[in-house]
Scaffold this motif. Structure first.
Motif, PDB file in Angstrom:
ATOM      1  N   VAL A  88       0.828  -1.208   0.000  1.00 35.90           N
ATOM      2  CA  VAL A  88       0.000   0.000   0.000  1.00 35.90           C
ATOM      3  C   VAL A  88       0.865   1.261   0.000  1.00 35.90           C
ATOM      4  CG1 VAL A  88      -1.718   1.285   1.343  1.00 35.90           C
ATOM      5  CG2 VAL A  88      -1.941  -1.184   1.069  1.00 35.90           C
ATOM      6  N   ALA A  89       1.993   1.241   0.695  1.00 39.34           N
ATOM      7  CA  ALA A  89       2.849   2.431   0.769  1.00 39.34           C
ATOM      8  C   ALA A  89       3.365   2.854  -0.610  1.00 39.34           C
ATOM      9  CB  ALA A  89       3.997   2.197   1.745  1.00 39.34           C
ATOM     10  N   PRO A  90       3.968   1.952  -1.423  1.00 39.29           N
ATOM     11  CA  PRO A  90       4.391   2.410  -2.752  1.00 39.29           C
ATOM     12  C   PRO A  90       3.208   2.725  -3.664  1.00 39.29           C
ATOM     13  CG  PRO A  90       4.869   0.083  -2.501  1.00 39.29           C
ATOM     14  CD  PRO A  90       4.421   0.590  -1.170  1.00 39.29           C
ATOM     15  N   ALA A  91       2.086   2.044  -3.459  1.00 39.06           N
ATOM     16  CA  ALA A  91       0.907   2.344  -4.275  1.00 39.06           C
ATOM     17  C   ALA A  91       0.390   3.742  -3.968  1.00 39.06           C
ATOM     18  CB  ALA A  91      -0.181   1.305  -4.022  1.00 39.06           C
ATOM     19  N   ALA A  92       0.455   4.154  -2.704  1.00 38.25           N
ATOM     20  CA  ALA A  92       0.029   5.507  -2.348  1.00 38.25           C
ATOM     21  C   ALA A  92       0.968   6.546  -2.958  1.00 38.25           C
ATOM     22  CB  ALA A  92      -0.020   5.656  -0.828  1.00 38.25           C
ATOM     23  N   GLY A  93       2.266   6.277  -2.928  1.00 42.26           N
ATOM     24  CA  GLY A  93       3.219   7.192  -3.561  1.00 42.26           C
ATOM     25  C   GLY A  93       3.008   7.274  -5.057  1.00 42.26           C
ATOM     26  N   TRP A  94       2.757   6.128  -5.686  1.00 41.26           N
ATOM     27  CA  TRP A  94       2.487   6.075  -7.123  1.00 41.26           C
ATOM     28  C   TRP A  94       1.243   6.897  -7.450  1.00 41.26           C
ATOM     29  CZ3 TRP A  94      -1.596   4.424 -10.101  1.00 41.26           C
ATOM     30  CH2 TRP A  94      -1.340   4.215 -11.452  1.00 41.26           C
ATOM     31  N   LEU A  95       0.202   6.719  -6.644  1.00 37.99           N
ATOM     32  CA  LEU A  95      -1.055   7.420  -6.900  1.00 37.99           C
ATOM     33  C   LEU A  95      -0.903   8.932  -6.725  1.00 37.99           C
ATOM     34  CD1 LEU A  95      -4.044   6.980  -7.587  1.00 37.99           C
ATOM     35  CD2 LEU A  95      -4.492   6.916  -5.143  1.00 37.99           C
ATOM     36  N   VAL A  96      -0.178   9.351  -5.705  1.00 34.28           N
ATOM     37  CA  VAL A  96       0.037  10.783  -5.492  1.00 34.28           C
ATOM     38  C   VAL A  96       0.794  11.389  -6.673  1.00 34.28           C
ATOM     39  CG1 VAL A  96       1.326  12.438  -4.073  1.00 34.28           C
ATOM     40  CG2 VAL A  96      -0.109  10.717  -2.978  1.00 34.28           C
TER      41      VAL A  96
END
Length: 150
Positions: free
Chosen positions: A88-96
């Motif tokens: 979830v952490a890299p996915a949140a960075g990717w999404l931002v």
């Protein structure tokens, strides 16, 4: 009296089973784990920005390369930390990063075009993030082979 003591011992299950299973499931949050999540968030933002540049450059290959890079980071984060939050952490960075790059600026410039490839990158990246975050974790080593609680 003896039936009561037998009943109370059978309800609790095997000796020490309650605390051992709870500690195996809940992993403590420490400074190293938080640093790993922050690192994966930053790497997710970098992969999102790089994917935004690559996906439109080489028509089918760039999109596949961008999605494979994102999938590798999401899955690797999950496996490196041993938790779903690692995906979830890299996915949140990717999404931002991707959402910041899709916003139109006052100058009229934005990175994503209105083509099919841009939408495939956005929706495909989100789908890959959900898949990697919901993958089942491997069983704990040293655990019993049978399912408990039947």
């Amino acid at each position: 009296m003896s039936t009561r003591s037998r009943a109370s011992s059978s309800v609790g299950g095997p000796k020490g089973s309650g605390s051992a299973s709870a500690s195996a499931v809940a992993q403590p949050v420490n400074a190293g784990r938080i640093a790993a999540y922050v690192l994966f968030f930053v790497l997710g933002a970098v992969i999102g920005a790089a994917g935004a540049l690559v996906q439109g450059g080489w028509i089918p290959g760039g999109l596949l390369l961008a999605l494979l890079g994102a999938a590798g980071l999401f899955y690797g984060g999950s496996r490196a930390t041993g938790t779903r939050a690692g995906a979830v952490a890299p996915a949140a960075g990717w999404l931002v990063a991707v959402m910041l790059l899709t916003a139109a600026r006052p100058e009229g410039d934005f990175l994503f075009g209105a083509g099919v490839g841009s939408y495939a990158f956005l929706l495909g990246g989100m789908a890959v993030a959900v898949m990697c975050a919901t993958l089942g974790q491997r069983s704990q080593p040293g655990g019993p082979a049978a399912r408990l609680g039947k």
